[in-house]
Design a protein around this motif. Structure first.
Motif, PDB file in Angstrom:
ATOM      1  N   LEU A 260       0.865  -1.179   0.000  1.00 29.25           N
ATOM      2  CA  LEU A 260       0.000   0.000   0.000  1.00 29.25           C
ATOM      3  C   LEU A 260       0.900   1.227   0.000  1.00 29.25           C
ATOM      4  CD1 LEU A 260      -2.662   1.484   0.168  1.00 29.25           C
ATOM      5  CD2 LEU A 260      -2.655   1.143   2.651  1.00 29.25           C
ATOM      6  N   ASP A 261       0.902   1.952  -1.119  1.00 29.40           N
ATOM      7  CA  ASP A 261       1.747   3.138  -1.274  1.00 29.40           C
ATOM      8  C   ASP A 261       0.890   4.382  -1.111  1.00 29.40           C
ATOM      9  OD1 ASP A 261       3.526   5.114  -1.932  1.00 29.40           O
ATOM     10  OD2 ASP A 261       4.246   4.172  -3.770  1.00 29.40           O
ATOM     11  N   VAL A 262       1.035   5.064   0.015  1.00 28.73           N
ATOM     12  CA  VAL A 262       0.296   6.307   0.278  1.00 28.73           C
ATOM     13  C   VAL A 262       1.287   7.413   0.653  1.00 28.73           C
ATOM     14  CG1 VAL A 262      -1.909   5.263   0.888  1.00 28.73           C
ATOM     15  CG2 VAL A 262      -0.129   5.457   2.635  1.00 28.73           C
ATOM     16  N   ARG A 263       2.431   7.397   0.002  1.00 23.84           N
ATOM     17  CA  ARG A 263       3.445   8.418   0.271  1.00 23.84           C
ATOM     18  C   ARG A 263       2.983   9.801  -0.197  1.00 23.84           C
ATOM     19  NH1 ARG A 263       8.462   5.809  -2.699  1.00 23.84           N
ATOM     20  NH2 ARG A 263       6.727   5.047  -3.989  1.00 23.84           N
ATOM     21  N   ASN A 264       3.411  10.793   0.551  1.00 22.43           N
ATOM     22  CA  ASN A 264       3.174  12.202   0.195  1.00 22.43           C
ATOM     23  C   ASN A 264       1.701  12.518  -0.024  1.00 22.43           C
ATOM     24  OD1 ASN A 264       6.032  12.678   0.180  1.00 22.43           O
ATOM     25  ND2 ASN A 264       6.127  11.785  -1.877  1.00 22.43           N
ATOM     26  N   CYS A 265       0.860  11.905   0.778  1.00 21.24           N
ATOM     27  CA  CYS A 265      -0.574  12.205   0.710  1.00 21.24           C
ATOM     28  C   CYS A 265      -0.940  13.279   1.736  1.00 21.24           C
ATOM     29  CB  CYS A 265      -1.395  10.944   0.988  1.00 21.24           C
ATOM     30  SG  CYS A 265      -1.402   9.762  -0.380  1.00 21.24           S
ATOM     31  N   ILE A 266      -2.048  13.945   1.497  1.00 29.15           N
ATOM     32  CA  ILE A 266      -2.575  14.934   2.429  1.00 29.15           C
ATOM     33  C   ILE A 266      -3.840  14.376   3.066  1.00 29.15           C
ATOM     34  CG2 ILE A 266      -3.603  17.234   2.637  1.00 29.15           C
ATOM     35  CD1 ILE A 266      -0.621  17.303   2.179  1.00 29.15           C
ATOM     36  N   GLY A 267      -3.878  14.383   4.410  1.00 24.89           N
ATOM     37  CA  GLY A 267      -5.088  13.914   5.080  1.00 24.89           C
ATOM     38  C   GLY A 267      -4.835  13.086   6.320  1.00 24.89           C
ATOM     39  N   PHE A 268      -3.616  12.604   6.517  1.00 31.60           N
ATOM     40  CA  PHE A 268      -3.282  11.820   7.711  1.00 31.60           C
ATOM     41  C   PHE A 268      -1.782  11.963   7.985  1.00 31.60           C
ATOM     42  CE2 PHE A 268      -2.267   9.045   4.226  1.00 31.60           C
ATOM     43  CZ  PHE A 268      -1.156   8.320   4.642  1.00 31.60           C
ATOM     44  N   GLU A 269      -1.409  11.686   9.201  1.00 31.59           N
ATOM     45  CA  GLU A 269      -0.002  11.773   9.590  1.00 31.59           C
ATOM     46  C   GLU A 269       0.691  10.438   9.331  1.00 31.59           C
ATOM     47  OE1 GLU A 269       1.661  14.299  10.394  1.00 31.59           O
ATOM     48  OE2 GLU A 269       0.181  15.799  10.978  1.00 31.59           O
ATOM     49  N   ALA A 270       1.888  10.499   8.782  1.00 31.61           N
ATOM     50  CA  ALA A 270       2.628   9.271   8.450  1.00 31.61           C
ATOM     51  C   ALA A 270       2.923   8.431   9.681  1.00 31.61           C
ATOM     52  CB  ALA A 270       3.925   9.631   7.727  1.00 31.61           C
ATOM     53  N   ASP A 271       3.045   9.060  10.861  1.00 29.56           N
ATOM     54  CA  ASP A 271       3.376   8.316  12.084  1.00 29.56           C
ATOM     55  C   ASP A 271       2.160   8.093  12.984  1.00 29.56           C
ATOM     56  OD1 ASP A 271       2.985  10.910  12.810  1.00 29.56           O
ATOM     57  OD2 ASP A 271       4.855  11.136  13.935  1.00 29.56           O
ATOM     58  N   ASP A 272       0.974   8.188  12.417  1.00 30.14           N
ATOM     59  CA  ASP A 272      -0.262   7.939  13.168  1.00 30.14           C
ATOM     60  C   ASP A 272      -0.234   6.499  13.702  1.00 30.14           C
ATOM     61  OD1 ASP A 272      -3.013   7.044  13.692  1.00 30.14           O
ATOM     62  OD2 ASP A 272      -3.639   8.942  12.799  1.00 30.14           O
ATOM     63  N   GLU A 273      -0.256   6.350  15.020  1.00 29.35           N
ATOM     64  CA  GLU A 273      -0.097   5.033  15.643  1.00 29.35           C
ATOM     65  C   GLU A 273      -1.235   4.072  15.277  1.00 29.35           C
ATOM     66  OE1 GLU A 273       0.559   5.311  19.816  1.00 29.35           O
ATOM     67  OE2 GLU A 273       2.434   6.431  19.609  1.00 29.35           O
ATOM     68  N   GLU A 274      -2.463   4.588  15.248  1.00 30.43           N
ATOM     69  CA  GLU A 274      -3.587   3.711  14.906  1.00 30.43           C
ATOM     70  C   GLU A 274      -3.484   3.232  13.460  1.00 30.43           C
ATOM     71  OE1 GLU A 274      -8.487   3.694  14.630  1.00 30.43           O
ATOM     72  OE2 GLU A 274      -7.439   5.467  15.358  1.00 30.43           O
ATOM     73  N   ILE A 275      -3.097   4.137  12.577  1.00 33.30           N
ATOM     74  CA  ILE A 275      -2.916   3.769  11.173  1.00 33.30           C
ATOM     75  C   ILE A 275      -1.823   2.707  11.034  1.00 33.30           C
ATOM     76  CG2 ILE A 275      -2.150   4.586   8.915  1.00 33.30           C
ATOM     77  CD1 ILE A 275      -4.924   5.519   9.560  1.00 33.30           C
ATOM     78  N   LEU A 276      -0.730   2.912  11.714  1.00 28.32           N
ATOM     79  CA  LEU A 276       0.379   1.955  11.639  1.00 28.32           C
ATOM     80  C   LEU A 276      -0.032   0.590  12.186  1.00 28.32           C
ATOM     81  CD1 LEU A 276       3.371   4.236  12.729  1.00 28.32           C
ATOM     82  CD2 LEU A 276       2.768   3.482  10.414  1.00 28.32           C
ATOM     83  N   MET A 277      -0.874   0.581  13.208  1.00 31.47           N
ATOM     84  CA  MET A 277      -1.349  -0.681  13.766  1.00 31.47           C
ATOM     85  C   MET A 277      -2.264  -1.393  12.776  1.00 31.47           C
ATOM     86  SD  MET A 277      -1.336  -2.848  16.231  1.00 31.47           S
ATOM     87  CE  MET A 277      -0.565  -1.894  17.554  1.00 31.47           C
ATOM     88  N   LEU A 278      -3.177  -0.649  12.161  1.00 33.18           N
ATOM     89  CA  LEU A 278      -4.086  -1.254  11.179  1.00 33.18           C
ATOM     90  C   LEU A 278      -3.336  -1.779   9.967  1.00 33.18           C
ATOM     91  CD1 LEU A 278      -7.047   1.324  11.216  1.00 33.18           C
ATOM     92  CD2 LEU A 278      -7.104  -1.045  12.018  1.00 33.18           C
ATOM     93  N   ALA A 279      -2.195  -1.167   9.659  1.00 33.12           N
ATOM     94  CA  ALA A 279      -1.416  -1.556   8.483  1.00 33.12           C
ATOM     95  C   ALA A 279      -0.288  -2.534   8.813  1.00 33.12           C
ATOM     96  CB  ALA A 279      -0.827  -0.316   7.816  1.00 33.12           C
ATOM     97  N   SER A 280      -0.230  -3.000  10.031  1.00 35.56           N
ATOM     98  CA  SER A 280       0.885  -3.847  10.470  1.00 35.56           C
ATOM     99  C   SER A 280       0.977  -5.169   9.713  1.00 35.56           C
ATOM    100  CB  SER A 280       0.783  -4.112  11.973  1.00 35.56           C
ATOM    101  OG  SER A 280      -0.436  -4.780  12.280  1.00 35.56           O
ATOM    102  N   HIS A 281      -0.148  -5.614   9.129  1.00 39.79           N
ATOM    103  CA  HIS A 281      -0.128  -6.890   8.398  1.00 39.79           C
ATOM    104  C   HIS A 281       0.364  -6.728   6.960  1.00 39.79           C
ATOM    105  CE1 HIS A 281      -3.851  -4.995   7.078  1.00 39.79           C
ATOM    106  NE2 HIS A 281      -3.873  -5.812   6.048  1.00 39.79           N
ATOM    107  N   ILE A 282       0.530  -5.479   6.518  1.00 41.69           N
ATOM    108  CA  ILE A 282       0.932  -5.218   5.136  1.00 41.69           C
ATOM    109  C   ILE A 282       2.450  -5.267   5.022  1.00 41.69           C
ATOM    110  CG2 ILE A 282       0.824  -3.577   3.221  1.00 41.69           C
ATOM    111  CD1 ILE A 282      -1.720  -2.446   4.458  1.00 41.69           C
TER     112      ILE A 282
END
Length: 314
Positions: A260-282
């Motif tokens: 999942l490539d979402v680099r340089n997007c506007i709308g969320f923080e790259a170090d958002d802990e909840e996002i990183l947890m949801l994406a941990s399986h990727i």
């Protein structure tokens, strides 16, 4: 066009290395009491055609058009094999001034003008319906796109530039159902009929595994990805406007993502802990450079004086 491509020329000038190699002949000679085998020179033009075709499959469209046909007759003949034209990534065409490819093409083939539509049709014809990858240029006309859609039924990967996507939205929806072998689709920008396109892919493309696009990915578009393509493996949304809510919808709905490539997007923080947890399986999650669009950007880049002067300019 065929007549033009039939005019090949042989390189007559030889390097010192080739001159030395020519002097080598098959035979036996004694050196310090041991027999040394000297083999005949192997010439590129004498390479088996099947081997040449395998090489030409990966040299790229530009070399296949502007370099290979002019080396020698055997290379030219091998380049006519449809297998050489399976992967068609078009170089930059159109615009002013002309692209380097167009200028060299007209010079090599002594052409007075260059038709983008005619060129695309010519290249597609060379593939004899065998193309599996096609990346069209930004100046591709709807006429050329319709031709491609009819003549390339076996496409597995297709890239459509934003210019074509905007002007040919209805055509894309019409033709996407024809590509039953489609595995990866790149749309230069997201469309109004995005949900309908994904629905057609879900119904007709059983081996589909990758999608790329950019633009404003609202929650409706994110929900379409999650519901129509829940088993998608590769999703590329780099440089998009991607609200946090939309990203969460995708992460919760697409459990089989490998990349999942979402680099340089506007709308969320790259170090958002909840996002990183949801994406941990990727396996390859790429959020680098993404951030929330804050009001401070306006304060830093647009002064109140600029706003006032613009408002009173009428």
């Amino acid at each position: 066009m065929e007549g033009i491509l039939g005019n090949t020329r042989t390189v007559e000038k030889e390097t010192n290395w080739e001159e030395r190699e020519r002097k080598t002949q098959k035979g036996m000679e004694e050196s310090h009491g041991k027999a040394v085998v000297i083999e005949e020179e192997r010439k590129w033009e004498e390479m088996n055609k099947d081997c040449l075709v395998k090489v030409f499959e990966v040299v790229g469209l530009e070399s296949l058009i502007l370099d290979v046909p002019f080396v020698c007759k055997s290379w030219y003949n091998a380049s006519l094999d449809p297998q050489c034209w399976k992967n068609l990534t078009f170089p930059k065409l159109g615009g002013w001034p002309s692209s380097p490819f167009m200028e060299r093409y007209m010079d090599e083939y002594h052409a007075d003008k260059f038709s983008v539509t005619g060129f695309i049709k010519f290249v597609v014809d060379r593939s004899c319906k065998s193309s599996v990858k096609l990346v069209l240029p930004g100046c591709c006309s709807l006429e050329a796109f319709a031709y491609v859609s009819n003549e390339c039924p076996s496409l597995q990967v297709i890239g459509l530039p934003s210019e074509l996507v905007v002007s040919g939205e209805n055509h894309i929806l019409e033709f996407v159902s024809k590509w039953s072998e489609l595995r990866y689709l790149y749309l230069g920008t997201i469309l109004n009929c995005f949900k309908e396109i994904l629905t057609q892919i879900s119904l007709n493309c059983k081996n589909f595994s990758g999608l790329g696009t950019k633009g404003y990915i609202d929650n409706e578009a994110a929900l379409a990805i999650a519901t129509q393509l829940p088993k998608i493996k590769y999703l590329h949304l780099k440089n998009s406007s991607l609200p946090r809510e939309s990203l969460v919808t995708i992460l919760e709905g697409c459990k089989e993502l490998v990349e999942l490539d979402v680099r340089n997007c506007i709308g969320f923080e790259a170090d958002d802990e909840e996002i990183l947890m949801l994406a941990s399986h990727i396996k390859r999650f790429k959020p680098e450079g993404s951030e929330i669009y804050e009001d401070w950007w306006f304060d830093e880049h647009i002064s109140s004086r600029d706003v006032d002067s613009d408002a009173g300019s009428d």
